[in-house]
Design a protein around this motif. Structure first.
Motif, PDB file in Angstrom:
ATOM      1  N   LYS A   1      36.610  32.040  57.758  1.00 11.46           N
ATOM      2  CA  LYS A   1      37.909  32.492  58.274  1.00 11.46           C
ATOM      3  C   LYS A   1      38.948  31.390  58.113  1.00 11.46           C
ATOM      4  O   LYS A   1      40.114  31.652  57.746  1.00 11.46           O
ATOM      5  CB  LYS A   1      37.758  32.887  59.740  1.00 11.46           C
ATOM      6  CG  LYS A   1      39.020  33.491  60.347  1.00 11.46           C
ATOM      7  CD  LYS A   1      38.788  33.821  61.816  1.00 11.46           C
ATOM      8  CE  LYS A   1      37.808  34.953  61.985  1.00 11.46           C
ATOM      9  NZ  LYS A   1      38.376  36.239  61.503  1.00 11.46           N
ATOM     10  N   PHE A   2      38.566  30.149  58.402  1.00  8.97           N
ATOM     11  CA  PHE A   2      39.483  29.016  58.226  1.00  8.97           C
ATOM     12  C   PHE A   2      39.886  28.863  56.759  1.00  8.97           C
ATOM     13  O   PHE A   2      41.055  28.628  56.446  1.00  8.97           O
ATOM     14  CB  PHE A   2      38.797  27.742  58.732  1.00  8.97           C
ATOM     15  CG  PHE A   2      39.510  26.477  58.363  1.00  8.97           C
ATOM     16  CD1 PHE A   2      40.672  26.093  59.012  1.00  8.97           C
ATOM     17  CD2 PHE A   2      39.020  25.661  57.362  1.00  8.97           C
ATOM     18  CE1 PHE A   2      41.333  24.915  58.672  1.00  8.97           C
ATOM     19  CE2 PHE A   2      39.672  24.489  57.010  1.00  8.97           C
ATOM     20  CZ  PHE A   2      40.832  24.119  57.662  1.00  8.97           C
ATOM     21  N   LEU A   3      38.928  29.030  55.862  1.00  9.60           N
ATOM     22  CA  LEU A   3      39.196  28.894  54.432  1.00  9.60           C
ATOM     23  C   LEU A   3      40.194  29.956  53.965  1.00  9.60           C
ATOM     24  O   LEU A   3      41.142  29.652  53.221  1.00  9.60           O
ATOM     25  CB  LEU A   3      37.885  29.020  53.657  1.00  9.60           C
ATOM     26  CG  LEU A   3      37.856  28.500  52.223  1.00  9.60           C
ATOM     27  CD1 LEU A   3      38.102  27.019  52.175  1.00  9.60           C
ATOM     28  CD2 LEU A   3      36.516  28.824  51.573  1.00  9.60           C
ATOM     29  N   ARG A   4      40.018  31.184  54.387  1.00  3.10           N
ATOM     30  CA  ARG A   4      40.929  32.261  53.976  1.00  3.10           C
ATOM     31  C   ARG A   4      42.336  32.033  54.523  1.00  3.10           C
ATOM     32  O   ARG A   4      43.338  32.182  53.804  1.00  3.10           O
ATOM     33  CB  ARG A   4      40.388  33.609  54.457  1.00  3.10           C
ATOM     34  CG  ARG A   4      39.193  34.114  53.666  1.00  3.10           C
ATOM     35  CD  ARG A   4      38.931  35.586  53.980  1.00  3.10           C
ATOM     36  NE  ARG A   4      38.557  35.763  55.378  1.00  3.10           N
ATOM     37  CZ  ARG A   4      37.317  35.782  55.829  1.00  3.10           C
ATOM     38  NH1 ARG A   4      36.316  35.608  54.974  1.00  3.10           N
ATOM     39  NH2 ARG A   4      37.057  35.962  57.114  1.00  3.10           N
ATOM     40  N   ALA A   5      42.411  31.664  55.800  1.00  8.19           N
ATOM     41  CA  ALA A   5      43.726  31.493  56.432  1.00  8.19           C
ATOM     42  C   ALA A   5      44.515  30.361  55.782  1.00  8.19           C
ATOM     43  O   ALA A   5      45.723  30.495  55.530  1.00  8.19           O
ATOM     44  CB  ALA A   5      43.548  31.229  57.930  1.00  8.19           C
ATOM     45  N   LYS A   6      43.870  29.258  55.496  1.00  9.80           N
ATOM     46  CA  LYS A   6      44.578  28.121  54.916  1.00  9.80           C
ATOM     47  C   LYS A   6      44.975  28.384  53.464  1.00  9.80           C
ATOM     48  O   LYS A   6      46.036  27.927  53.013  1.00  9.80           O
ATOM     49  CB  LYS A   6      43.709  26.873  55.007  1.00  9.80           C
ATOM     50  CG  LYS A   6      43.565  26.343  56.420  1.00  9.80           C
ATOM     51  CD  LYS A   6      44.938  26.028  57.029  1.00  9.80           C
ATOM     52  CE  LYS A   6      44.860  25.548  58.464  1.00  9.80           C
ATOM     53  NZ  LYS A   6      46.193  25.278  59.060  1.00  9.80           N
ATOM     54  N   PHE A   7      44.159  29.128  52.720  1.00  7.09           N
ATOM     55  CA  PHE A   7      44.532  29.420  51.334  1.00  7.09           C
ATOM     56  C   PHE A   7      45.754  30.326  51.289  1.00  7.09           C
ATOM     57  O   PHE A   7      46.680  30.107  50.489  1.00  7.09           O
ATOM     58  CB  PHE A   7      43.361  30.081  50.608  1.00  7.09           C
ATOM     59  CG  PHE A   7      43.650  30.380  49.156  1.00  7.09           C
ATOM     60  CD1 PHE A   7      43.493  29.407  48.188  1.00  7.09           C
ATOM     61  CD2 PHE A   7      44.093  31.638  48.777  1.00  7.09           C
ATOM     62  CE1 PHE A   7      43.772  29.676  46.850  1.00  7.09           C
ATOM     63  CE2 PHE A   7      44.369  31.925  47.442  1.00  7.09           C
ATOM     64  CZ  PHE A   7      44.212  30.942  46.484  1.00  7.09           C
ATOM     65  N   LEU A   8      45.791  31.341  52.154  1.00  2.91           N
ATOM     66  CA  LEU A   8      46.913  32.278  52.146  1.00  2.91           C
ATOM     67  C   LEU A   8      48.206  31.611  52.609  1.00  2.91           C
ATOM     68  O   LEU A   8      49.307  32.003  52.185  1.00  2.91           O
ATOM     69  CB  LEU A   8      46.594  33.484  53.034  1.00  2.91           C
ATOM     70  CG  LEU A   8      45.411  34.344  52.577  1.00  2.91           C
ATOM     71  CD1 LEU A   8      45.145  35.474  53.574  1.00  2.91           C
ATOM     72  CD2 LEU A   8      45.658  34.924  51.196  1.00  2.91           C
ATOM     73  N   SER A   9      48.111  30.592  53.496  1.00  5.05           N
ATOM     74  CA  SER A   9      49.311  29.911  53.970  1.00  5.05           C
ATOM     75  C   SER A   9      49.760  28.795  53.036  1.00  5.05           C
ATOM     76  O   SER A   9      50.957  28.498  52.945  1.00  5.05           O
ATOM     77  CB  SER A   9      49.066  29.332  55.370  1.00  5.05           C
ATOM     78  OG  SER A   9      48.068  28.328  55.319  1.00  5.05           O
ATOM     79  N   LEU A  10      48.829  28.190  52.323  1.00  5.28           N
ATOM     80  CA  LEU A  10      49.181  27.050  51.466  1.00  5.28           C
ATOM     81  C   LEU A  10      49.623  27.486  50.078  1.00  5.28           C
ATOM     82  O   LEU A  10      50.587  26.931  49.531  1.00  5.28           O
ATOM     83  CB  LEU A  10      47.979  26.101  51.392  1.00  5.28           C
ATOM     84  CG  LEU A  10      48.205  24.716  50.798  1.00  5.28           C
ATOM     85  CD1 LEU A  10      47.236  23.718  51.434  1.00  5.28           C
ATOM     86  CD2 LEU A  10      47.999  24.691  49.295  1.00  5.28           C
TER      87      LEU A  10
END
Length: 470
Positions: free
Chosen positions: A343-352
């Motif tokens: 979940k952390f990986l998905r959230a950071k990729f979509l925001s970065l």
């Protein structure tokens, strides 16, 4: 038994007499030409050099006896039923002795290690007695062909010999099994010894690698226990995360160059008004952008992500156990086994990674679609570099909350430089080429332009933030 033997060659005198006899017969027939020979009479053919005696159906003989024979047969020797029984009895006793010698020899080998003198002596006596028995059988055979002692040719004795042979074979199996088990134990001990040496060599290599390239490996955290956790361990994990961030920045710049971006304009948009020209300065601006995005909400136990609210109730040991668990998840595909990290990986990729940025790099939004769907992660170099960076930051987050009192901070733009809480990026001694030689106007101003890497306070230890001086 059938066999052939070539007869001795005829002597020259005998051969000459045969030729003379043929010539005399020829003269007598030519002198009496008026007398026609009958079909039953013996006709004489004219000889030529190209012909041989084998061309004629008859065999030239003298005095009614053959003077040349190609081969002869020796009448086959026939054995009686008594001789056959005697031979079978001899073989039965012979094989019984051989099997006894084999079993005794195997027992003799096993008695060497560990040393068993009584067993060695008994095995030696058995071998000697069986060799003596074989010798007696041999002498009885050669004295009168197949005539052997009656005790041997007795039918009951034959059965006893066969039973003895099978018993000796069975007796040899446990000995062989014990020998193989002993060899197996020896090999296992050698394997354990070699594994210990290999592990020791790996530890030495990891120590040397961590000394030569600090921050590139988490090997100093091997075998870590919560009671032995120190700020130095956090510093090691921080260096590990920063190096992965710099590697991703390289991949990001590579994609920008391939998409023909204006790198100076992109860097100035991130840090306007303070950035000087140059490849290293651009890289520091991109690095500050990545750190700002990836460390956002770092001070929250749940990373301020939906679905991870229960982590706010976790204790220090729980975060430490998660770090130990995740350290062994190396392949990207196995991240699905840990929902919080995924979940952390998905959230950071979509925001970065902005959609326009991804579309400019790859001409599509396949990365975003795959990550948003939650089915799988893209198996590309770009996303693999991002995933490695994100996981190392997640490791750092777990260690961060393994301490009782910890915090994260950064320097504001324009604030005065403090040697206690800050360090200049030009003074950082790293092997990476992002921070190479210092700029010509190093320390021209003591004002902070922007924070490249945030700082941390772990217990009573302060880890300085890295700043870019204006």
């Amino acid at each position: 038994m059938e066999y052939t033997q070539r007869a001795p060659q005829p002597k020259l005198g005998t051969l000459a007499r045969a030729f003379n006899k043929i010539l005399r017969l020829r003269r007598s027939f030519t002198s009496s030409a008026s007398d026609a020979p009958s079909e039953d009479s013996c006709s004489v053919h004219k000889l030529k050099l190209s012909q041989t005696f084998s061309d004629f159906p008859t065999i030239i003989s003298e005095g009614g006896s053959d003077f040349y024979k190609v081969e002869y047969e020796k009448p086959r020797q026939k054995f009686s039923s008594k001789d056959r029984q005697t031979t079978e009895s001899l073989l039965a006793h012979l094989f019984a002795s051989i099997s006894a010698i084999k079993a005794a020899y195997a027992q003799l080998q096993m008695a060497q290690l560990p040393y068993q003198p009584n067993l060695i002596q008994s095995s030696d006596l058995t071998i000697v007695s069986e060799f003596r028995r074989v010798s007696e059988l041999k002498h009885s055979y050669f004295r009168d062909q197949l005539a052997i002692p009656r005790t041997v040719s007795d039918s009951s004795s034959d059965l006893v010999a066969q039973i003895e042979e099978q018993w000796n074979l069975i007796k040899a199996y446990p000995i062989t099994k014990a020998k193989l088990e002993s060899d197996l134990e020896l090999k296992d001990s050698e394997i354990l010894s070699l594994q210990a040496k290999l592990l020791e060599s790996k530890k030495r290599n990891q120590i040397l690698d961590s000394n030569l390239h600090p921050g590139r490996s988490l090997s100093p955290l091997d075998g870590l226990h919560p009671s032995g956790l120190t700020p130095n361990h956090f510093l090691t994990a921080l260096r590990f995360a920063i190096n992965s961030i710099r590697s991703f920045v390289k991949e990001l710049v590579k994609q920008m160059e391939s998409a023909r971006w204006d790198l100076d304009a992109a860097a100035s948009a991130i840090q306007p008004g303070v950035l000087r020209r140059g490849r290293t300065h651009r890289s520091l601006a991109f690095q500050s952008y990545i750190c700002q995005q990836i460390f956002s909400d770092f001070h929250h136990k749940s990373y301020n992500l939906d679905g991870l609210e229960d982590r706010t109730m976790w204790c220090q040991r729980r975060f430490f156990d998660e770090f130990i668990e995740l350290r062994h998840i190396v392949p990207l595909q196995k991240l699905w086994q840990h929902p919080a990290a995924a979940k952390f990986l998905r959230a950071k990729f979509l925001s970065l990674v902005h959609p326009k940025m991804e579309s400019s790099f790859f001409g599509n939004l396949n990365h975003r679609d795959a990550v948003s769907s939650g089915r799988c992660f893209p198996n590309t170099a770009f996303f693999t570099g991002f995933a490695e960076m994100a996981m190392r930051v997640w490791f750092l987050h777990c260690i961060f909350f393994s301490f009782e009192d910890s915090s994260i901070f950064q320097a504001r733009k324009g604030s005065r430089f403090s040697e206690v809480y800050m360090e200049s990026v030009w003074e950082v001694n790293e092997d990476d080429d992002h921070v190479t030689s210092a700029a010509a106007d190093e320390h021209a101003s003591t004002a902070v332009g922007f924070t490249v890497v945030p700082g941390f306070r772990v217990g009573q230890t302060v880890v300085q933030c890295q700043v870019y001086l204006a």
